[in-house]
Design a protein around this motif. Structure first.
Motif, PDB file in Angstrom:
ATOM      1  N   ASP A  53      18.618 -14.931 -28.494  1.00  0.00           N
ATOM      2  CA  ASP A  53      17.386 -15.145 -27.740  1.00  0.00           C
ATOM      3  C   ASP A  53      17.391 -16.601 -27.278  1.00  0.00           C
ATOM      4  OD1 ASP A  53      14.828 -15.074 -26.743  1.00  0.00           O
ATOM      5  OD2 ASP A  53      13.896 -14.409 -28.599  1.00  0.00           O
ATOM      6  N   ILE A  54      17.377 -16.805 -25.955  1.00  0.00           N
ATOM      7  CA  ILE A  54      17.553 -18.152 -25.408  1.00  0.00           C
ATOM      8  C   ILE A  54      16.400 -18.472 -24.457  1.00  0.00           C
ATOM      9  CG2 ILE A  54      19.076 -19.613 -24.027  1.00  0.00           C
ATOM     10  CD1 ILE A  54      21.296 -17.494 -24.910  1.00  0.00           C
ATOM     11  N   ASP A  55      15.764 -19.601 -24.685  1.00  0.00           N
ATOM     12  CA  ASP A  55      14.734 -20.087 -23.769  1.00  0.00           C
ATOM     13  C   ASP A  55      15.415 -20.795 -22.608  1.00  0.00           C
ATOM     14  OD1 ASP A  55      12.532 -19.188 -25.258  1.00  0.00           O
ATOM     15  OD2 ASP A  55      12.665 -20.934 -26.578  1.00  0.00           O
ATOM     16  N   LEU A  56      15.056 -20.407 -21.393  1.00  0.00           N
ATOM     17  CA  LEU A  56      15.620 -21.001 -20.185  1.00  0.00           C
ATOM     18  C   LEU A  56      14.622 -21.988 -19.596  1.00  0.00           C
ATOM     19  CD1 LEU A  56      17.034 -17.724 -18.578  1.00  0.00           C
ATOM     20  CD2 LEU A  56      18.307 -19.453 -19.861  1.00  0.00           C
ATOM     21  N   PRO A  57      15.100 -22.875 -18.724  1.00  0.00           N
ATOM     22  CA  PRO A  57      14.176 -23.806 -18.067  1.00  0.00           C
ATOM     23  C   PRO A  57      13.088 -23.039 -17.302  1.00  0.00           C
ATOM     24  CG  PRO A  57      16.453 -24.432 -17.652  1.00  0.00           C
ATOM     25  CD  PRO A  57      16.487 -23.095 -18.336  1.00  0.00           C
ATOM     26  N   GLY A  58      11.908 -23.603 -17.253  1.00  0.00           N
ATOM     27  CA  GLY A  58      10.807 -22.979 -16.524  1.00  0.00           C
ATOM     28  C   GLY A  58      10.092 -21.896 -17.301  1.00  0.00           C
ATOM     29  N   GLY A  59      10.425 -21.737 -18.579  1.00  0.00           N
ATOM     30  CA  GLY A  59       9.728 -20.745 -19.391  1.00  0.00           C
ATOM     31  C   GLY A  59      10.355 -19.365 -19.377  1.00  0.00           C
ATOM     32  N   ASP A  60      11.435 -19.164 -18.615  1.00  0.00           N
ATOM     33  CA  ASP A  60      12.106 -17.870 -18.616  1.00  0.00           C
ATOM     34  C   ASP A  60      12.849 -17.680 -19.934  1.00  0.00           C
ATOM     35  OD1 ASP A  60      11.139 -17.514 -16.062  1.00  0.00           O
ATOM     36  OD2 ASP A  60      13.054 -17.928 -15.073  1.00  0.00           O
ATOM     37  N   ARG A  61      13.195 -16.433 -20.216  1.00  0.00           N
ATOM     38  CA  ARG A  61      13.867 -16.114 -21.478  1.00  0.00           C
ATOM     39  C   ARG A  61      15.040 -15.180 -21.217  1.00  0.00           C
ATOM     40  NH1 ARG A  61      10.401 -15.344 -26.413  1.00  0.00           N
ATOM     41  NH2 ARG A  61      11.266 -17.364 -26.863  1.00  0.00           N
ATOM     42  N   LEU A  62      16.124 -15.434 -21.927  1.00  0.00           N
ATOM     43  CA  LEU A  62      17.326 -14.608 -21.856  1.00  0.00           C
ATOM     44  C   LEU A  62      17.526 -13.945 -23.208  1.00  0.00           C
ATOM     45  CD1 LEU A  62      19.940 -13.790 -20.331  1.00  0.00           C
ATOM     46  CD2 LEU A  62      20.979 -15.876 -21.260  1.00  0.00           C
TER      47      LEU A  62
END
Length: 181
Positions: A53-62
């Motif tokens: 579970d990875i937090d991406l820039p801008g609040g998106d999530r992978l």
């Protein structure tokens, strides 16, 4: 906030768990157990899934899901593909003809109710015997360009990010097309 679910498929030993761990910077949940398959020379294998579970820039999530590669676990693939944004199919260049390796995984993706963007990653090209490397290169030359193909060492986070960039570009293009239909 957008959430992306990416499923990583491929034969045992192709590098799925390693890829998920590389992207999750070693913080992925793993269900690896001691390998009891004498035909595979690897000490551990995934039996349920790997999850990162990875937090991406801008609040998106992978959200990354690595599948078990053995055909006996193929019942899990459609479950894990449910709600997926895209898929990565890994092919071990040292494990035999790529077209035979990928067929079960692409069939699982093809049965998905909506078309999924897919990127193929060729792993272990440096480890492949000259004969296997030549067979892989010939297959790549014959490929009709239906899928983007990237050579990748799943241990190298920068190479894994390249695979993800290609997949995310496909996902974004698919979303743009859907907006204009």
């Amino acid at each position: 906030m957008r959430e992306y679910k990416i499923v990583v498929l491929g034969e045992m030993g192709a590098g799925k768990s390693t890829l998920v761990q590389a992207l999750a910077q070693g913080r992925a949940v793993s269900t690896e157990v001691r390998n009891t398959d004498p035909s595979a020379a690897k000490p551990f294998t995934t039996v349920a899934l790997d999850y990162g579970d990875i937090d991406l820039p801008g609040g998106d999530r992978l959200r990354l899901y690595g599948t078990p590669g053995q055909i006996r676990f193929d019942f899990l693939w459609p479950i894990l593909l449910e709600g997926a944004s895209g898929a990565i199919v890994l092919v071990n260049a040292d494990a035999g003809p790529p077209d035979q390796q990928i067929r079960p995984y692409l069939d699982a993706v093809d049965r998905h109710p909506t078309p999924l963007p897919v990127v193929m990653g060729i792993t272990r090209m440096d480890d492949a015997s000259p004969t296997r490397r030549a067979a892989c290169e010939q297959w790549l030359e014959r490929d009709e360009g239906q899928l983007p193909i990237v050579m990748v060492d799943p241990r190298d986070p920068m190479q894994v990010l390249t695979v993800m960039d290609v997949l995310m570009s496909q996902i974004e293009c698919q979303a743009l097309v859907a907006c204009h239909e």
